[in-house]
Write a protein that holds these residues in place. Structure first.
Motif, PDB file in Angstrom:
ATOM      1  N   TYR A  77     108.472  65.111  -7.378  1.00 14.94           N
ATOM      2  CA  TYR A  77     107.045  65.380  -7.587  1.00 14.94           C
ATOM      3  C   TYR A  77     106.723  65.594  -9.063  1.00 14.94           C
ATOM      4  O   TYR A  77     105.646  66.046  -9.410  1.00 14.94           O
ATOM      5  CB  TYR A  77     106.587  66.591  -6.771  1.00 14.94           C
ATOM      6  N   PRO A  79     105.748  64.412 -12.614  1.00 15.52           N
ATOM      7  CA  PRO A  79     105.010  63.232 -13.058  1.00 15.52           C
ATOM      8  C   PRO A  79     105.448  62.655 -14.397  1.00 15.52           C
ATOM      9  O   PRO A  79     105.194  61.493 -14.670  1.00 15.52           O
ATOM     10  CB  PRO A  79     103.576  63.765 -13.177  1.00 15.52           C
ATOM     11  N   ASP A  80     106.105  63.462 -15.208  1.00 16.65           N
ATOM     12  CA  ASP A  80     106.323  63.041 -16.604  1.00 16.65           C
ATOM     13  C   ASP A  80     107.806  62.935 -16.956  1.00 16.65           C
ATOM     14  O   ASP A  80     108.336  61.839 -17.162  1.00 16.65           O
ATOM     15  CB  ASP A  80     105.596  64.041 -17.522  1.00 16.65           C
ATOM     16  N   GLU A 122     113.813  57.057  -0.936  1.00 14.23           N
ATOM     17  CA  GLU A 122     112.674  56.248  -1.350  1.00 14.23           C
ATOM     18  C   GLU A 122     112.531  56.263  -2.874  1.00 14.23           C
ATOM     19  O   GLU A 122     112.344  55.226  -3.503  1.00 14.23           O
ATOM     20  CB  GLU A 122     111.385  56.779  -0.701  1.00 14.23           C
ATOM     21  N   TYR A 126     113.423  53.024  -6.578  1.00 13.06           N
ATOM     22  CA  TYR A 126     112.591  52.392  -7.602  1.00 13.06           C
ATOM     23  C   TYR A 126     113.317  52.227  -8.932  1.00 13.06           C
ATOM     24  O   TYR A 126     112.789  51.629  -9.859  1.00 13.06           O
ATOM     25  CB  TYR A 126     111.317  53.216  -7.834  1.00 13.06           C
ATOM     26  N   GLU A 158      97.497  75.001 -11.013  1.00  9.30           N
ATOM     27  CA  GLU A 158      96.086  75.303 -10.726  1.00  9.30           C
ATOM     28  C   GLU A 158      95.599  74.536  -9.509  1.00  9.30           C
ATOM     29  O   GLU A 158      94.629  74.918  -8.873  1.00  9.30           O
ATOM     30  CB  GLU A 158      95.160  74.936 -11.899  1.00  9.30           C
ATOM     31  N   SER A 159      96.255  73.408  -9.205  1.00 11.70           N
ATOM     32  CA  SER A 159      95.791  72.601  -8.079  1.00 11.70           C
ATOM     33  C   SER A 159      96.258  73.190  -6.749  1.00 11.70           C
ATOM     34  O   SER A 159      95.988  72.618  -5.705  1.00 11.70           O
ATOM     35  CB  SER A 159      96.302  71.172  -8.234  1.00 11.70           C
ATOM     36  N   ASN A 165     109.994  73.929 -13.482  1.00  9.27           N
ATOM     37  CA  ASN A 165     110.583  73.855 -14.820  1.00  9.27           C
ATOM     38  C   ASN A 165     112.086  73.662 -14.606  1.00  9.27           C
ATOM     39  O   ASN A 165     112.653  74.273 -13.703  1.00  9.27           O
ATOM     40  CB  ASN A 165     110.355  75.153 -15.585  1.00  9.27           C
TER      41      ASN A 165
ATOM     42  N   ARG B  38     101.873  55.164 -14.478  1.00  5.70           N
ATOM     43  CA  ARG B  38     102.892  54.699 -13.533  1.00  5.70           C
ATOM     44  C   ARG B  38     102.339  54.701 -12.116  1.00  5.70           C
ATOM     45  O   ARG B  38     101.541  55.565 -11.759  1.00  5.70           O
ATOM     46  CB  ARG B  38     104.106  55.641 -13.545  1.00  5.70           C
ATOM     47  N   ILE B  41     103.984  57.185  -5.564  1.00  8.09           N
ATOM     48  CA  ILE B  41     104.425  57.026  -4.182  1.00  8.09           C
ATOM     49  C   ILE B  41     103.437  57.860  -3.372  1.00  8.09           C
ATOM     50  O   ILE B  41     103.438  59.083  -3.460  1.00  8.09           O
ATOM     51  CB  ILE B  41     105.861  57.550  -3.978  1.00  8.09           C
ATOM     52  N   ASN B  44     100.474  62.387  -2.550  1.00  5.23           N
ATOM     53  CA  ASN B  44     100.802  63.812  -2.625  1.00  5.23           C
ATOM     54  C   ASN B  44     101.318  64.240  -3.988  1.00  5.23           C
ATOM     55  O   ASN B  44     101.257  65.414  -4.333  1.00  5.23           O
ATOM     56  CB  ASN B  44     101.861  64.169  -1.575  1.00  5.23           C
ATOM     57  N   ARG B  45     101.863  63.275  -4.734  1.00  5.93           N
ATOM     58  CA  ARG B  45     102.423  63.638  -6.037  1.00  5.93           C
ATOM     59  C   ARG B  45     101.383  63.432  -7.135  1.00  5.93           C
ATOM     60  O   ARG B  45     100.593  62.497  -7.055  1.00  5.93           O
ATOM     61  CB  ARG B  45     103.633  62.758  -6.347  1.00  5.93           C
ATOM     62  N   PRO B  46     101.409  64.263  -8.171  1.00  3.85           N
ATOM     63  CA  PRO B  46     100.500  64.019  -9.295  1.00  3.85           C
ATOM     64  C   PRO B  46     100.934  62.785 -10.069  1.00  3.85           C
ATOM     65  O   PRO B  46     102.119  62.458 -10.110  1.00  3.85           O
ATOM     66  CB  PRO B  46     100.645  65.278 -10.143  1.00  3.85           C
ATOM     67  N   ALA B  48     100.543  60.475 -13.868  1.00  3.16           N
ATOM     68  CA  ALA B  48     100.413  60.745 -15.301  1.00  3.16           C
ATOM     69  C   ALA B  48      99.975  59.465 -15.993  1.00  3.16           C
ATOM     70  O   ALA B  48     100.379  58.372 -15.602  1.00  3.16           O
ATOM     71  CB  ALA B  48     101.733  61.238 -15.881  1.00  3.16           C
ATOM     72  N   MET B  73      91.557  66.498  -9.920  1.00  2.22           N
ATOM     73  CA  MET B  73      91.841  67.417 -11.022  1.00  2.22           C
ATOM     74  C   MET B  73      92.595  66.719 -12.143  1.00  2.22           C
ATOM     75  O   MET B  73      93.792  66.899 -12.285  1.00  2.22           O
ATOM     76  CB  MET B  73      92.698  68.586 -10.512  1.00  2.22           C
ATOM     77  N   GLU B  75      93.662  66.421 -15.966  1.00  3.80           N
ATOM     78  CA  GLU B  75      93.766  67.455 -17.004  1.00  3.80           C
ATOM     79  C   GLU B  75      94.801  67.023 -18.041  1.00  3.80           C
ATOM     80  O   GLU B  75      95.819  66.454 -17.685  1.00  3.80           O
ATOM     81  CB  GLU B  75      94.225  68.753 -16.329  1.00  3.80           C
ATOM     82  N   HIS B  77      97.829  67.651 -20.136  1.00  3.68           N
ATOM     83  CA  HIS B  77      98.979  68.563 -20.072  1.00  3.68           C
ATOM     84  C   HIS B  77      99.908  68.291 -21.234  1.00  3.68           C
ATOM     85  O   HIS B  77      99.907  67.210 -21.802  1.00  3.68           O
ATOM     86  CB  HIS B  77      99.765  68.291 -18.784  1.00  3.68           C
ATOM     87  N   MET B  89     105.700  72.125 -18.197  1.00  2.00           N
ATOM     88  CA  MET B  89     104.433  71.563 -18.654  1.00  2.00           C
ATOM     89  C   MET B  89     103.299  72.509 -18.323  1.00  2.00           C
ATOM     90  O   MET B  89     103.366  73.279 -17.371  1.00  2.00           O
ATOM     91  CB  MET B  89     104.187  70.177 -18.082  1.00  2.00           C
ATOM     92  N   PRO B  91      98.692  73.132 -19.134  1.00  5.38           N
ATOM     93  CA  PRO B  91      97.464  72.554 -19.684  1.00  5.38           C
ATOM     94  C   PRO B  91      97.450  72.677 -21.210  1.00  5.38           C
ATOM     95  O   PRO B  91      97.831  73.707 -21.760  1.00  5.38           O
ATOM     96  CB  PRO B  91      96.363  73.412 -19.049  1.00  5.38           C
ATOM     97  N   HIS B 111     100.228  64.382 -21.814  1.00  2.00           N
ATOM     98  CA  HIS B 111      99.912  63.361 -20.822  1.00  2.00           C
ATOM     99  C   HIS B 111      98.625  63.729 -20.099  1.00  2.00           C
ATOM    100  O   HIS B 111      98.260  64.896 -20.025  1.00  2.00           O
ATOM    101  CB  HIS B 111     101.061  63.158 -19.820  1.00  2.00           C
ATOM    102  N   MET B 113      97.385  64.396 -16.862  1.00  2.00           N
ATOM    103  CA  MET B 113      97.963  64.733 -15.561  1.00  2.00           C
ATOM    104  C   MET B 113      96.893  64.505 -14.503  1.00  2.00           C
ATOM    105  O   MET B 113      95.779  65.028 -14.622  1.00  2.00           O
ATOM    106  CB  MET B 113      98.375  66.201 -15.604  1.00  2.00           C
ATOM    107  N   MET B 115      95.999  65.220 -11.010  1.00  2.00           N
ATOM    108  CA  MET B 115      96.314  66.027  -9.832  1.00  2.00           C
ATOM    109  C   MET B 115      95.312  65.745  -8.716  1.00  2.00           C
ATOM    110  O   MET B 115      94.152  65.489  -8.974  1.00  2.00           O
ATOM    111  CB  MET B 115      96.304  67.508 -10.197  1.00  2.00           C
ATOM    112  N   ARG B 116      95.797  65.858  -7.480  1.00  2.00           N
ATOM    113  CA  ARG B 116      95.007  65.597  -6.271  1.00  2.00           C
ATOM    114  C   ARG B 116      94.442  64.183  -6.290  1.00  2.00           C
ATOM    115  O   ARG B 116      93.226  63.962  -6.382  1.00  2.00           O
ATOM    116  CB  ARG B 116      93.884  66.624  -6.120  1.00  2.00           C
TER     117      ARG B 116
END
Ligand SMILES: [Cu+2]
Lengths: 208, 155
Positions: A77, A79-80, A122, A126, A158-159, A165, B38, B41, B44-46, B48, B73, B75, B77, B89, B91, B111, B113, B115-116
């Motif tokens: 999960y 993203p970066d 899954e 990739y 916040e979401s 981390n 990118r 999948i 559910n995942r954020p 970037a 959302m 933002e 980051h 990471m 904000p 980046h 980000m 979200m949702r």
């Protein structure tokens, strides 16, 4: 008079803050900072954990002995940092070509709650086919991290979700299980491939 | 009472101004290049997104936020990696870009980000991303969605 006294305290206070900042710097970044050597993982042969790979096989540190190993922590999960690390590794493996076939490449999740075996399967699909995804119960992940002297921490976002981390370095071990070196997250790519070759060569030296 | 009339006049002026758009269109002095993101999948995942934002004008510009129909959302980051190699990471807050300067949103640093997510990010698609500045102006870019394993805008 009173005002003077306050000013005096103010100056003393500023001095104390400056001293505290200095002590903080000395401990964290300065010459008093911890030696990076203290962060090195133990040998794989000294680790003890039980996980499951993305194909459902039971795996542990012994799975990695006999071939050089590249291992790193992350979560799907992320993203970066994690997709970037996985893409970097895929690129290094492409650069190494056939040499990379002799290596274990393992992505260990620090978020087993969301990263099930199926999720890992899954996700790693990739990236470079050599990359294996390992997950397992939380207490086993904690044991792996202990052995690597790696850290991870769950942080709410916040979401309303959470993020992790985590140690972002890539760890390299020789075929014997001995820790060789690590590739830091921001290290230029031209340093990474020679480091991986070093881990590969240690294997050859050990064999002769 | 007087105040009320004034407000009314201002609104009218702004509405008229809106027709000729200078205040509502983006500051012409911000240029966005090499935007990419990118594939995701599922939802559910954020996600970037990355890009270079250049201030080509004479005044500093302050980026205060993002908007996109793709994510509830969005933002800015910043990923940081500390001395122990631990990445986190958070904000980034407002970002001031000095005249003639650029900021790079790139892997491992700043980046966008996302979200949702409202829909999955599919390779080959694009989505609009609007940069919001403190003077009320906006700049919208179409961000291409590359492979999940992309490393940069050219992948
Ligand atoms: Cu982020």
């Amino acid at each position: 008079m009173q005002r003077r006294a306050i000013l005096g305290y103010g100056a003393a206070g500023a001095g104390a803050v400056a001293l505290m900042l200095f002590v903080g710097w000395w401990r964290v970044d300065g010459p008093g900072g911890p030696e990076p050597i203290g962060q090195r993982p133990v040998a794989l042969t000294a680790m003890d954990f039980r996980l499951t790979d993305h194909e459902g096989n039971a795996v542990g540190p012994e799975t990695l002995i006999g071939r050089p190993t590249m291992a790193f922590f992350g979560f799907t999960y992320c993203p970066d940092v994690c997709p970037t690390t996985l893409s970097d590794i895929s690129g290094w493996l492409d650069d190494l070509g056939d040499e990379a076939d002799e290596m274990n490449v393992v992505f260990i999740t620090v978020d087993p709650e969301r990263d099930t075996v199926e999720t890992m399967a899954e996700y790693v699909g990739y990236f470079h086919p050599a990359i294996r995804g390992w997950t397992g119960p939380e207490e086993q992940i904690a044991r792996v991290a202990d052995g690597f002297h790696a850290t991870y921490e769950r942080v709410p976002t916040e979401s309303g979700d959470y993020t992790m981390n985590h140690s972002a370095s890539v760890f390299l071990f020789a075929a014997s299980g001995r820790f060789v070196t690590m590739i830091d997250y921001h290290e230029p790519r031209e340093f990474a491939v020679p480091k991986i070759r070093r881990a590969l060569e240690e294997e050859t030296e050990g064999a002769t | 009472m007087k105040k009320h009339i004034l407000t009314g006049t201002l609104t009218a002026l702004l509405t008229l101004g809106g027709l000729s758009v200078p205040a509502l269109a983006g500051p012409v002095d911000v240029v966005v290049e090499n935007a990419w993101s990118r594939a995701s999948i599922g939802m559910n995942r954020p996600g970037a997104a990355y890009m270079t934002i250049s201030n080509t004008g004479d005044e500093p510009v302050t980026l205060i936020g993002l908007a996109t129909p793709l994510a509830m959302m969005p933002e800015i980051h910043e990923t940081k990696t500390n001395a122990e190699g631990v990445s986190s990471m958070s904000p980034a807050g407002e970002i001031v870009i000095a005249p003639g300067e650029s900021i790079a949103l790139e892997p491992g640093g700043l980046h966008a980000m996302l979200m949702r997510l409202q829909e999955p990010m599919t390779e080959g698609d694009t989505f609009p991303l609007t940069l919001l500045f403190d003077d009320g102006s906006e700049v919208t870019v179409e961000v291409p969605i590359l492979s999940i394993a992309a490393r940069g805008p050219e992948d």
